[in-house]
Every structure is written in structure tokens, then in C-alpha cells.
Scaffold this motif. Structure first.
Motif, PDB file in Angstrom:
ATOM      1  N   ASP A  70      40.280  61.905  28.243  1.00  0.00           N
ATOM      2  CA  ASP A  70      40.871  60.993  29.214  1.00  0.00           C
ATOM      3  C   ASP A  70      40.667  59.547  28.783  1.00  0.00           C
ATOM      4  O   ASP A  70      40.777  58.626  29.578  1.00  0.00           O
ATOM      5  CB  ASP A  70      40.254  61.223  30.598  1.00  0.00           C
ATOM      6  CG  ASP A  70      40.635  62.570  31.169  1.00  0.00           C
ATOM      7  OD1 ASP A  70      41.768  63.016  30.933  1.00  0.00           O
ATOM      8  OD2 ASP A  70      39.795  63.190  31.851  1.00  0.00           O
ATOM      9  N   TRP A 122      44.730  58.511  28.028  1.00  0.00           N
ATOM     10  CA  TRP A 122      45.648  59.092  29.000  1.00  0.00           C
ATOM     11  C   TRP A 122      44.930  60.187  29.772  1.00  0.00           C
ATOM     12  O   TRP A 122      44.232  61.006  29.175  1.00  0.00           O
ATOM     13  CB  TRP A 122      46.859  59.734  28.324  1.00  0.00           C
ATOM     14  CG  TRP A 122      47.661  58.786  27.533  1.00  0.00           C
ATOM     15  CD1 TRP A 122      48.626  57.942  27.996  1.00  0.00           C
ATOM     16  CD2 TRP A 122      47.594  58.577  26.116  1.00  0.00           C
ATOM     17  NE1 TRP A 122      49.145  57.224  26.951  1.00  0.00           N
ATOM     18  CE2 TRP A 122      48.537  57.595  25.789  1.00  0.00           C
ATOM     19  CE3 TRP A 122      46.829  59.136  25.097  1.00  0.00           C
ATOM     20  CZ2 TRP A 122      48.740  57.151  24.496  1.00  0.00           C
ATOM     21  CZ3 TRP A 122      47.022  58.693  23.809  1.00  0.00           C
ATOM     22  CH2 TRP A 122      47.969  57.713  23.516  1.00  0.00           C
ATOM     23  N   VAL A 123      45.121  60.227  31.082  1.00  0.00           N
ATOM     24  CA  VAL A 123      44.584  61.325  31.875  1.00  0.00           C
ATOM     25  C   VAL A 123      45.288  62.601  31.408  1.00  0.00           C
ATOM     26  O   VAL A 123      46.514  62.660  31.354  1.00  0.00           O
ATOM     27  CB  VAL A 123      44.815  61.095  33.383  1.00  0.00           C
ATOM     28  CG1 VAL A 123      44.450  62.340  34.176  1.00  0.00           C
ATOM     29  CG2 VAL A 123      44.008  59.912  33.866  1.00  0.00           C
ATOM     30  N   HIS A 127      34.837  67.133  25.917  1.00  0.00           N
ATOM     31  CA  HIS A 127      35.598  66.260  26.817  1.00  0.00           C
ATOM     32  C   HIS A 127      35.163  64.815  26.625  1.00  0.00           C
ATOM     33  O   HIS A 127      33.976  64.521  26.535  1.00  0.00           O
ATOM     34  CB  HIS A 127      35.377  66.655  28.286  1.00  0.00           C
ATOM     35  CG  HIS A 127      36.121  65.765  29.229  1.00  0.00           C
ATOM     36  ND1 HIS A 127      35.507  64.748  29.910  1.00  0.00           N
ATOM     37  CD2 HIS A 127      37.424  65.716  29.563  1.00  0.00           C
ATOM     38  CE1 HIS A 127      36.412  64.114  30.662  1.00  0.00           C
ATOM     39  NE2 HIS A 127      37.576  64.684  30.458  1.00  0.00           N
ATOM     40  N   PRO A 166      37.061  59.141  30.959  1.00  0.00           N
ATOM     41  CA  PRO A 166      37.955  57.984  31.075  1.00  0.00           C
ATOM     42  C   PRO A 166      37.265  56.687  30.653  1.00  0.00           C
ATOM     43  O   PRO A 166      36.040  56.608  30.612  1.00  0.00           O
ATOM     44  CB  PRO A 166      38.296  57.939  32.563  1.00  0.00           C
ATOM     45  CG  PRO A 166      37.970  59.285  33.095  1.00  0.00           C
ATOM     46  CD  PRO A 166      36.875  59.826  32.227  1.00  0.00           C
ATOM     47  N   THR A 195      42.190  53.821  30.183  1.00  0.00           N
ATOM     48  CA  THR A 195      42.856  55.051  30.585  1.00  0.00           C
ATOM     49  C   THR A 195      44.104  54.759  31.420  1.00  0.00           C
ATOM     50  O   THR A 195      44.070  53.977  32.359  1.00  0.00           O
ATOM     51  CB  THR A 195      41.904  55.953  31.389  1.00  0.00           C
ATOM     52  OG1 THR A 195      40.769  56.247  30.586  1.00  0.00           O
ATOM     53  CG2 THR A 195      42.582  57.243  31.800  1.00  0.00           C
TER      54      THR A 195
END
Length: 106
Positions: free
Chosen positions: A46, A49-50, A69, A72, A76
Motif C-alpha cells: 500500500d 496505491w491501496v 505487506h 501505507p 499512498t
């Protein structure tokens, strides 16, 4: 091999960080499988971009930089219509694989 796979690999290899962040929709199961066959790792990211992805080079994975992962950041975006993986017309994938020892030179 899909052209999309070559484009993603080109984005990663041209990056001086050992990875590239790509927008949502850039990676599907087939692309991820082909990248994995060549030693590239795909993580959810994230960062830009989410719902995006981060693709790590084999060297980055070996160096321990892979995380499943990436959270953000200040950069983001929820969506961006123009976000895409650029087409790498001039990228020589065979040269990269030869340098890694994946294929032998003639």
C-alpha cells in the motif's frame, strides 16, 4: 512468457532499490507464478496505491528485504487512472537471466 511479466521485471531491474511498486491489477496468479519461477517475489504493498504490489528482485529477496505487506505511506493513493506498468520495448530479459546464470550464453 507474458509481455506483462517482462515489463514488471524491467521495472524491478531498472530500479536501484531492488524492487518496484506496481499498481493494483498489475499482478495476477499467472504473472506471479512466472515471476516466482525466475526468483522474483511479490508482496502486497500500500506504499503507492491501496491494493498495489511490490515486486522484489532475487537479490533483494536474498538480502532479506522481502516483507509480505508494505504499509501505507504519505504517498499512498486510493486510485489513479493513469497508473500502469510501463511497456519496456528495449529491455533485454535474456541478458539479465544470463547474468544471473539462469540461462547459458551462446
Amino acid at each position: 512468457m507474458y509481455r506483462a511479466v517482462v515489463n514488471v521485471i524491467a521495472a524491478v531491474e531498472r530500479s536501484d532499490r531492488g524492487y518496484a511498486d506496481v499498481p493494483p491489477g498489475s499482478i495476477n496468479d499467472e504473472i506471479e507464478s512466472q515471476l516466482a519461477e525466475l526468483g522474483y517475489a511479490v508482496a502486497l504493498s500500500d506504499r503507492l496505491w491501496v491494493g498495489g504490489y511490490r515486486v522484489h528482485s532475487p537479490e533483494s529477496v536474498q538480502a532479506g528485504n522481502y516483507r509480505p505487506h508494505v504499509p501505507p505511506s504519505n504517498f499512498t493513493c486510493i486510485a489513479s487512472r493513469s497508473a500502469h506498468v510501463p511497456d519496456a520495448h528495449d529491455f533485454d530479459l535474456e541478458a539479465v537471466l544470463e547474468e544471473r546464470g539462469e540461462i547459458s550464453s551462446n
